[in-house]
Design a protein around this motif. Structure first.
Motif, PDB file in Angstrom:
ATOM      1  N   ILE A  11       6.310  49.304   3.875  1.00 19.26           N
ATOM      2  CA  ILE A  11       6.236  47.845   3.739  1.00 19.26           C
ATOM      3  C   ILE A  11       5.669  47.521   2.365  1.00 19.26           C
ATOM      4  O   ILE A  11       4.560  47.949   2.043  1.00 19.26           O
ATOM      5  CB  ILE A  11       5.341  47.267   4.853  1.00 19.26           C
ATOM      6  CG1 ILE A  11       6.000  47.568   6.215  1.00 19.26           C
ATOM      7  CG2 ILE A  11       5.094  45.788   4.650  1.00 19.26           C
ATOM      8  CD1 ILE A  11       5.253  47.063   7.403  1.00 19.26           C
ATOM      9  N   ALA A  12       6.435  46.775   1.558  1.00 15.05           N
ATOM     10  CA  ALA A  12       5.937  46.423   0.221  1.00 15.05           C
ATOM     11  C   ALA A  12       5.355  45.013   0.237  1.00 15.05           C
ATOM     12  O   ALA A  12       5.943  44.093   0.813  1.00 15.05           O
ATOM     13  CB  ALA A  12       7.074  46.504  -0.796  1.00 15.05           C
ATOM     14  N   LEU A  13       4.195  44.876  -0.383  1.00 17.39           N
ATOM     15  CA  LEU A  13       3.569  43.561  -0.575  1.00 17.39           C
ATOM     16  C   LEU A  13       3.460  43.331  -2.072  1.00 17.39           C
ATOM     17  O   LEU A  13       2.817  44.109  -2.778  1.00 17.39           O
ATOM     18  CB  LEU A  13       2.173  43.536   0.071  1.00 17.39           C
ATOM     19  CG  LEU A  13       1.363  42.256  -0.179  1.00 17.39           C
ATOM     20  CD1 LEU A  13       2.002  41.040   0.507  1.00 17.39           C
ATOM     21  CD2 LEU A  13      -0.097  42.417   0.310  1.00 17.39           C
ATOM     22  N   LEU A  14       4.109  42.267  -2.558  1.00 15.97           N
ATOM     23  CA  LEU A  14       4.072  41.941  -3.990  1.00 15.97           C
ATOM     24  C   LEU A  14       3.404  40.578  -4.164  1.00 15.97           C
ATOM     25  O   LEU A  14       3.969  39.544  -3.788  1.00 15.97           O
ATOM     26  CB  LEU A  14       5.490  41.898  -4.576  1.00 15.97           C
ATOM     27  CG  LEU A  14       6.397  43.120  -4.359  1.00 15.97           C
ATOM     28  CD1 LEU A  14       7.705  42.955  -5.141  1.00 15.97           C
ATOM     29  CD2 LEU A  14       5.720  44.419  -4.777  1.00 15.97           C
ATOM     30  N   LEU A  15       2.197  40.582  -4.727  1.00 18.71           N
ATOM     31  CA  LEU A  15       1.449  39.334  -4.919  1.00 18.71           C
ATOM     32  C   LEU A  15       1.531  38.897  -6.384  1.00 18.71           C
ATOM     33  O   LEU A  15       1.788  39.718  -7.274  1.00 18.71           O
ATOM     34  CB  LEU A  15       0.002  39.513  -4.451  1.00 18.71           C
ATOM     35  CG  LEU A  15      -0.173  39.753  -2.939  1.00 18.71           C
ATOM     36  CD1 LEU A  15      -1.646  39.879  -2.557  1.00 18.71           C
ATOM     37  CD2 LEU A  15       0.469  38.622  -2.126  1.00 18.71           C
ATOM     38  N   PRO A  16       1.303  37.585  -6.650  1.00 18.79           N
ATOM     39  CA  PRO A  16       1.656  37.059  -7.981  1.00 18.79           C
ATOM     40  C   PRO A  16       0.603  37.168  -9.078  1.00 18.79           C
ATOM     41  O   PRO A  16       0.947  37.178 -10.245  1.00 18.79           O
ATOM     42  CB  PRO A  16       1.932  35.581  -7.687  1.00 18.79           C
ATOM     43  CG  PRO A  16       1.049  35.254  -6.525  1.00 18.79           C
ATOM     44  CD  PRO A  16       0.963  36.511  -5.711  1.00 18.79           C
ATOM     45  N   GLU A  17      -0.669  37.172  -8.723  1.00 16.55           N
ATOM     46  CA  GLU A  17      -1.664  37.079  -9.799  1.00 16.55           C
ATOM     47  C   GLU A  17      -3.047  37.433  -9.267  1.00 16.55           C
ATOM     48  O   GLU A  17      -3.247  37.566  -8.060  1.00 16.55           O
ATOM     49  CB  GLU A  17      -1.651  35.661 -10.388  1.00 16.55           C
ATOM     50  CG  GLU A  17      -1.893  34.574  -9.351  1.00 16.55           C
ATOM     51  CD  GLU A  17      -2.985  33.622  -9.747  1.00 16.55           C
ATOM     52  OE1 GLU A  17      -3.942  34.045 -10.420  1.00 16.55           O
ATOM     53  OE2 GLU A  17      -2.886  32.439  -9.361  1.00 16.55           O
ATOM     54  N   SER A  18      -4.005  37.574 -10.194  1.00 18.61           N
ATOM     55  CA  SER A  18      -5.346  37.924  -9.727  1.00 18.61           C
ATOM     56  C   SER A  18      -6.441  37.023 -10.293  1.00 18.61           C
ATOM     57  O   SER A  18      -7.610  37.207  -9.969  1.00 18.61           O
ATOM     58  CB  SER A  18      -5.651  39.390 -10.039  1.00 18.61           C
ATOM     59  OG  SER A  18      -5.290  39.681 -11.358  1.00 18.61           O
ATOM     60  N   LYS A  19      -6.079  36.019 -11.102  1.00 17.88           N
ATOM     61  CA  LYS A  19      -7.131  35.097 -11.578  1.00 17.88           C
ATOM     62  C   LYS A  19      -7.597  34.187 -10.442  1.00 17.88           C
ATOM     63  O   LYS A  19      -8.746  33.788 -10.372  1.00 17.88           O
ATOM     64  CB  LYS A  19      -6.617  34.255 -12.743  1.00 17.88           C
ATOM     65  CG  LYS A  19      -6.547  35.053 -14.020  1.00 17.88           C
ATOM     66  CD  LYS A  19      -6.322  34.185 -15.233  1.00 17.88           C
ATOM     67  CE  LYS A  19      -6.244  35.073 -16.457  1.00 17.88           C
ATOM     68  NZ  LYS A  19      -5.793  34.355 -17.643  1.00 17.88           N
ATOM     69  N   ILE A  38       2.062  51.284   3.046  1.00 21.50           N
ATOM     70  CA  ILE A  38       2.099  50.030   2.289  1.00 21.50           C
ATOM     71  C   ILE A  38       2.240  50.337   0.806  1.00 21.50           C
ATOM     72  O   ILE A  38       1.530  51.195   0.268  1.00 21.50           O
ATOM     73  CB  ILE A  38       0.833  49.197   2.559  1.00 21.50           C
ATOM     74  CG1 ILE A  38       0.817  48.760   4.022  1.00 21.50           C
ATOM     75  CG2 ILE A  38       0.798  47.968   1.644  1.00 21.50           C
ATOM     76  CD1 ILE A  38      -0.469  48.187   4.485  1.00 21.50           C
ATOM     77  N   ILE A  39       3.188  49.659   0.186  1.00 22.33           N
ATOM     78  CA  ILE A  39       3.350  49.741  -1.267  1.00 22.33           C
ATOM     79  C   ILE A  39       2.822  48.409  -1.791  1.00 22.33           C
ATOM     80  O   ILE A  39       3.317  47.355  -1.383  1.00 22.33           O
ATOM     81  CB  ILE A  39       4.845  49.872  -1.648  1.00 22.33           C
ATOM     82  CG1 ILE A  39       5.471  51.112  -1.003  1.00 22.33           C
ATOM     83  CG2 ILE A  39       5.015  49.866  -3.154  1.00 22.33           C
ATOM     84  CD1 ILE A  39       7.006  51.133  -1.066  1.00 22.33           C
ATOM     85  N   TYR A  40       1.827  48.438  -2.670  1.00 20.38           N
ATOM     86  CA  TYR A  40       1.237  47.174  -3.112  1.00 20.38           C
ATOM     87  C   TYR A  40       1.298  47.011  -4.626  1.00 20.38           C
ATOM     88  O   TYR A  40       1.002  47.947  -5.362  1.00 20.38           O
ATOM     89  CB  TYR A  40      -0.230  47.077  -2.661  1.00 20.38           C
ATOM     90  CG  TYR A  40      -0.891  45.847  -3.222  1.00 20.38           C
ATOM     91  CD1 TYR A  40      -0.502  44.589  -2.776  1.00 20.38           C
ATOM     92  CD2 TYR A  40      -1.842  45.926  -4.239  1.00 20.38           C
ATOM     93  CE1 TYR A  40      -1.060  43.434  -3.320  1.00 20.38           C
ATOM     94  CE2 TYR A  40      -2.401  44.791  -4.780  1.00 20.38           C
ATOM     95  CZ  TYR A  40      -2.002  43.543  -4.312  1.00 20.38           C
ATOM     96  OH  TYR A  40      -2.549  42.408  -4.869  1.00 20.38           O
ATOM     97  N   SER A  41       1.667  45.812  -5.076  1.00 23.63           N
ATOM     98  CA  SER A  41       1.606  45.501  -6.513  1.00 23.63           C
ATOM     99  C   SER A  41       1.179  44.051  -6.710  1.00 23.63           C
ATOM    100  O   SER A  41       1.515  43.177  -5.915  1.00 23.63           O
ATOM    101  CB  SER A  41       2.977  45.649  -7.173  1.00 23.63           C
ATOM    102  OG  SER A  41       3.448  46.945  -7.049  1.00 23.63           O
TER     103      SER A  41
END
Ligand code: BGC
Length: 381
Positions: free
Chosen positions: A38-46, A71-74
């Motif tokens: 399951i890949a989770l791709l989130l947009p930003e960290s600010k 889990i594949i996370y980016s």
């Protein structure tokens, strides 16, 4: 089809684990592994929610529903082309489903197409992916309602302050985020209804707090320190930038109500001291849990579940099709509550308090030495 692909991969992996007899479940990746990916791709960290909440909450929920899932996370750090590469990498890595919170709601359609070519389903997380027929589900909040809550709460405070027509400065979010458009629509309807005027308005690329600070500087220069009576900032990060600019200019931010969203730790603390007027609490845990349950089902070749989720399914048109949607309810928060808002001490969603032992934040996190008296006056120990 997706189903057969997932089943085939699952069966091969299960067989390999059996034959090797090494208990591969313990060594297949960051969450146990050997099962669906399951890949989770989130947009930003600010914006702090993603790393402090969405990411760990999603991983916990996936592990609870599927102990052998990988889990594949980016995180794309606000870069749409980096997110495109992360999608390609996730697909190469064998993702069975992708949960995507897009940096750019429109250009993300090409990422979805890439997944579709490999029969990999996509869940649109928090931000809607536009103009593609291939989004399997959308999990978010009622985002027009978020903007309405911000607009109504600010309008009510302006009226209380004797400034019912403002004017205000508007610090919007990223123009590539469909949510920013929805928040803006909700807020605009509240300001029109209340007769609040907007003196200056800015879009903030990447939702950057630093950029918001520069925008507020420009507004202060253009309007003068007393030329506006409130600030509509779309989230807590941009509110932090706007408040820093006002403070640097010598403006007492307790007298200039500023909105926000996300119930970030620093924003909750600013609300307690009165430097920020309100925020919107969006309980990311049920949001992440809902996305995780849907992702696990899709990765196992099952359809989007219709039960066992915190909200009923609705449909949202993304410009191309009606996407099955699960939209949670946002909650407006001010220090003391009232006028349609919850107080910092009372705010809760689905049994999880904003501040409490199992809360979004613990009182130890919020009530550090500097904020102890503000905490006491707000009814937090
Ligand atoms: C999210 C907000 C967040 C903003 C910046 C929006 O799409 O809904 O919670 O503050 O993006 O990341």
């Amino acid at each position: 089809m997706t189903r057969s692909k997932s089943w085939a991969r699952g069966a091969v992996l299960a067989f390999a684990a059996l034959v090797i007899g090494l208990g591969l479940a313990a060594c297949g990746g960051d969450s146990g592994g050997g099962g669906p990916k399951i890949a989770l791709l989130l947009p930003e960290s600010k914006t702090t929610r993603y790393e402090a909440h969405d990411h760990p909450e999603f991983e916990d929920a996936v592990k609870a529903a599927c102990s052998d899932c990988d889990i594949i996370y980016s995180n794309a750090n606000q870069d749409a082309s980096q997110q495109q590469s992360q999608m390609e990498a996730a697909l190469t890595d064998g993702a069975d489903v992708v949960v995507l919170d897009p940096v750019d709601s429109t250009s993300a359609a090409s990422m979805v197409q890439l997944a579709k070519q490999q029969n990999v389903p996509v869940v649109s997380y928090d931000r809607l992916i536009l103009d593609t027929p291939d989004v399997d589900a959308y999990v978010s909040f009622d985002n027009v309602k978020v903007g309405q809550l911000q607009g109504d709460t600010l309008s009510a405070r302006l009226a209380d302050d004797g400034n019912p027509s403002g004017p205000i400065v508007r610090i919007n979010g990223s123009p590539t985020d469909n949510n920013a458009k929805l928040f803006g629509e909700g807020a605009a309807s509240a300001f029109t209804k209340a007769g609040v005027q907007v003196a200056k308005e800015y879009d903030t690329p990447d939702w950057s707090p630093d950029q918001a600070q520069t925008e507020m500087d420009q507004a202060i220069t253009a309007l003068g320190k007393t030329g506006f009576k409130g600030v509509y900032a779309m989230n807590d990060g941009t509110a932090g930038g706007a408040i820093a600019a006002m403070q640097a200019a010598g403006i007492d931010t307790k007298t200039v109500p500023t909105t926000g969203q996300d119930a970030e730790l620093e924003a909750v603390q600013r609300i307690l001291t009165g430097d920020q007027y309100m925020t919107v609490f969006k309980a990311t845990k049920p949001e992440a849990q809902t996305a995780a349950k849907i992702a696990v089902a899709l990765a196992q070749g099952k359809p989007v579940p219709t039960s066992g989720l915190p909200v009923p399914q609705t449909k949202t048109n993304n410009g191309s099709t009606d996407v099955p949607s699960f939209l949670l309810t946002p909650i407006a928060v001010t220090k003391d509550g009232g006028a349609g808002t919850s107080s910092v001490a009372d705010a809760e969603y689905g049994g999880q308090k904003l501040v409490g032992p199992d809360g979004y934040w613990t009182s130890d996190e919020v009530c550090t030495a500097q904020f102890q008296s503000a905490c006491q006056s707000a009814g937090l120990s």
